[in-house]
Each structure stands twice: as C-alpha cells, then as structure tokens.
Design an enzyme around this catalytic site. Structure first.
Site, short mmCIF file in Angstrom:
data_model
loop_
_atom_site.label_atom_id
_atom_site.label_comp_id
_atom_site.label_asym_id
_atom_site.label_seq_id
_atom_site.Cartn_x
_atom_site.Cartn_y
_atom_site.Cartn_z
N ASP A 248 0.84 -1.20 0.00
CA ASP A 248 0.00 0.00 0.00
C ASP A 248 0.87 1.25 0.00
O ASP A 248 1.69 1.45 0.89
CB ASP A 248 -0.87 -0.03 1.27
CG ASP A 248 -1.80 1.16 1.36
OD1 ASP A 248 -2.98 1.01 1.01
OD2 ASP A 248 -1.34 2.24 1.79
N TYR B 98 2.79 9.87 -0.10
CA TYR B 98 3.92 9.31 0.65
C TYR B 98 5.26 9.63 -0.04
O TYR B 98 6.31 9.45 0.55
CB TYR B 98 3.82 7.78 0.80
CG TYR B 98 2.58 7.25 1.47
CD1 TYR B 98 1.68 8.10 2.13
CD2 TYR B 98 2.29 5.90 1.45
CE1 TYR B 98 0.54 7.59 2.73
CE2 TYR B 98 1.16 5.39 2.05
CZ TYR B 98 0.28 6.23 2.67
OH TYR B 98 -0.84 5.71 3.27
N LYS C 103 -2.97 5.95 -3.98
CA LYS C 103 -4.06 6.88 -3.64
C LYS C 103 -3.82 8.24 -4.29
O LYS C 103 -2.68 8.71 -4.35
CB LYS C 103 -4.14 7.05 -2.12
CG LYS C 103 -4.10 5.76 -1.36
CD LYS C 103 -4.25 5.91 0.13
CE LYS C 103 -3.82 4.63 0.83
NZ LYS C 103 -2.37 4.51 1.09
N HIS D 170 -7.55 9.66 -1.76
CA HIS D 170 -6.89 9.63 -0.45
C HIS D 170 -7.71 10.29 0.67
O HIS D 170 -7.81 9.78 1.77
CB HIS D 170 -5.50 10.27 -0.55
CG HIS D 170 -4.54 9.78 0.49
ND1 HIS D 170 -3.20 9.70 0.28
CD2 HIS D 170 -4.74 9.32 1.75
CE1 HIS D 170 -2.61 9.23 1.37
NE2 HIS D 170 -3.53 8.99 2.27
#
Ligand code: A2P
Length: 283
Positions: free
Chosen positions: A51, A56, A81, A114
């Site tokens: 994931d 990120y 996301k 997200h």
C-alpha cells in the site's frame, strides 16, 4: 464468515475482484535501502499486498524495489491513492499516469481517493470511474470517507467505491461507519491499525497478549481480521514485519473481541476527514 487462515487469503470485493485480507503499509518509508529491506522481509513473511500513495512520495522507490525483486506482477496486489493537490478530473487522470510510471507498472489493483475534498468531490470520482473503464486500475475506492461523504457520492456515482480505507484501531473502532460500509458492500480497510503504537501499552491488551503468548500488536491485528477488516500494518523492522504476519494460529473468542471493542474512545491519531474535506488539504 470464518476468519482467514493465512496471510494470502483474499476476500471478494463488490466489483468481483479479490483483495488480500492483509497488506503491508509503506507510509514514511523514504529511502531505497529501507524500502528494499522492508519489502523483502514482507514478501518473505507472506505479504502479497503493498500500500502506497502519491502523498507518501515513495512510489518512485517502491517501483524499483518490486522490479528488482523480480516479482510477478499478477502475484501481488498494489494500492495507491490520489493526493488532495491533484484532485479534479484532468489532474487525477494525469497524476495516475505518473503513479504508474513511478511504480513501473501498467495497472494498479486498487486506486483510492486519499481524502475527500469538497471542491473536486464528484469530478475526481468521475476520473476514478474512467480509469477503471480504461483498465488502468482494477478496482476503485476511497479513503477517509465518512458516512455523509459516501451518501453524497452515491447521489452521482455510476459505481460506488468497493473499499473505504480509514483510521481504525482499538481506540477508534468506527463502529457506525463500519456497519454502514458493510451494509453497502464496501470493504473497510484499517490504516494505522496499531494506532501509531498508542494502543500497544494498554494494560488489558497486554494481559490478553500474555494469555495467548502473543504480542499486543498481534492481538490487535487479529481483532481487526476477525472483524472482517483488511489491515495494513507497517514497520521497517524485519522482525516486526514477520511478527505482524504471524497471527493466523490463534483465535480471539467473543468475550475477548468485545473487551477490545469497548476500548473505543473515538481517539484519532490522524486528521479529521471533515476538516480536510472543507479545506482541501491536510492540516
Ligand atoms: P517501526 O517501523 O519502528 O516498527 P501504525 O499503527 O500507524 O501502522 O503504526 C505503528 C507503528 O508501530 C509503525 O510505524 C511501526 O514502527 C511500529 N510497529 C509496527 N509493528 C509493530 C510491532 N509488532 N510492535 C511494535 N511496534 C510496531
């Protein structure tokens, strides 16, 4: 439903695709060496779902890791996301091209919005539906959506999300949202399943862990699986990565499940979705 018996078990999504019951979270892994070591440990421990998220900023290191390991693409499940800053129809379409490139793949198994953002709420979802129709993503879902966000989405969506990934742990068990998701055939996926470690020194959980000869983290992850959630613990320590996967050889009974349920105090470690929705960004 009987609880899963191994980490590679999958569950069926409302769109007919299948998703592993447990995955590996990569949030905060920011350098290539740590990514290589962590994914290697996760793969060896049996995790087959990874994931990540645009936010990120590690898709570009996860991609090479998966590539270098020579893993067969159909042998693992990849989630990313759409970040708040690229929401909207055109920007989402374009941003996902970037994700695919960075991840060195031509499709994602699951793409999530997200966070809900009011300004682009329906346009972003339209792009998600198009990306699925184009075969760039197999399944589409959301993250951090409340019941109100899902109800609003249903007023215009051609197809509804099959997954809602939300903060979930013993101090925030989101019972009402989980029940709603279940009623609508949306799988609830737990992010920060260990409550960013806050729950790990809970005395009752510590006692329960001792009784089962397991760690508190293992008890909490098992509780999530038995509640039919998909859970995605993260760690950069190979021993913990392995430990978190070793939760398929014991059961929590109904009383134990209830004892963990009542630890809920609606305590978030992350942002409040409603504020992100209103402001269009995390705070
Ligand atoms: P670390 O990388 O140092 O192992 P979350 O609930 O947000 O997923 O985060 C929990 C944090 O707890 C992780 O960042 C991870 O940090 C740590 N962690 C993960 N698994 C364990 C475990 N089995 N025991 C203790 N800490 C853990």
């Amino acid at each position: 439903m009987t609880p899963p018996t191994k980490i590679t078990d999958t569950l069926k999504l409302a769109d007919g695709n299948r998703m592993p019951v447990m995955g590996f979270g990569t949030y905060k892994i920011g350098d290539q060496e740590t990514m290589n070591q962590s994914i290697d440990a996760a793969w060896n421990a049996g995790y087959r779902m990874f994931d990540t998220a645009m936010l990120y900023r590690n898709e570009d290191i996860l991609g090479p890791t998966l590539h270098q390991l020579g893993l067969p693409r159909e042998g693992f499940f990849l989630t990313s996301k759409v970040a708040e800053v690229v929401q909207g129809y055109d920007r989402t379409m374009k941003a996902v091209e970037g994700s695919l490139k960075r991840l060195q793949t031509d499709y994602l198994d699951l793409l999530l919005v997200h966070w809900p953002v009011r300004e682009h709420f329906f346009d972003t979802w339209k792009a998600m539906e198009q990306l699925k129709a184009d075969g760039k993503v197999k399944s589409i879902g959301v993250s951090n959506y409340t019941i109100a966000h899902l109800e609003l989405l249903a007023t215009q969506a051609k197809e509804m999300p099959v997954v809602n990934q939300v903060e979930y742990h013993p101090y925030l068990n989101q019972q009402a949202l989980f029940d709603y998701d279940q009623e609508k055939k949306i799988v609830t996926e737990a992010w920060s399943p260990l409550g960013r470690r806050v729950v790990l020194d809970n005395p009752m959980l510590t006692k329960m862990a001792k009784h089962h000869n397991k760690s508190v983290a293992q008890i909490v992850l098992r509780w999530e699986l038995q509640h039919e959630l998909v859970t995605i613990p993260k760690s950069t320590h190979p021993d913990r990565i392995k430990e978190n996967a070793d939760i398929f050889d014991f059961d929590l009974d109904i009383d134990e499940m209830t004892m963990i349920d009542i630890l809920n105090k609606n305590e978030r470690t992350g942002n409040e979705p409603e504020i992100v929705y209103e402001t269009g960004k995390q705070y």
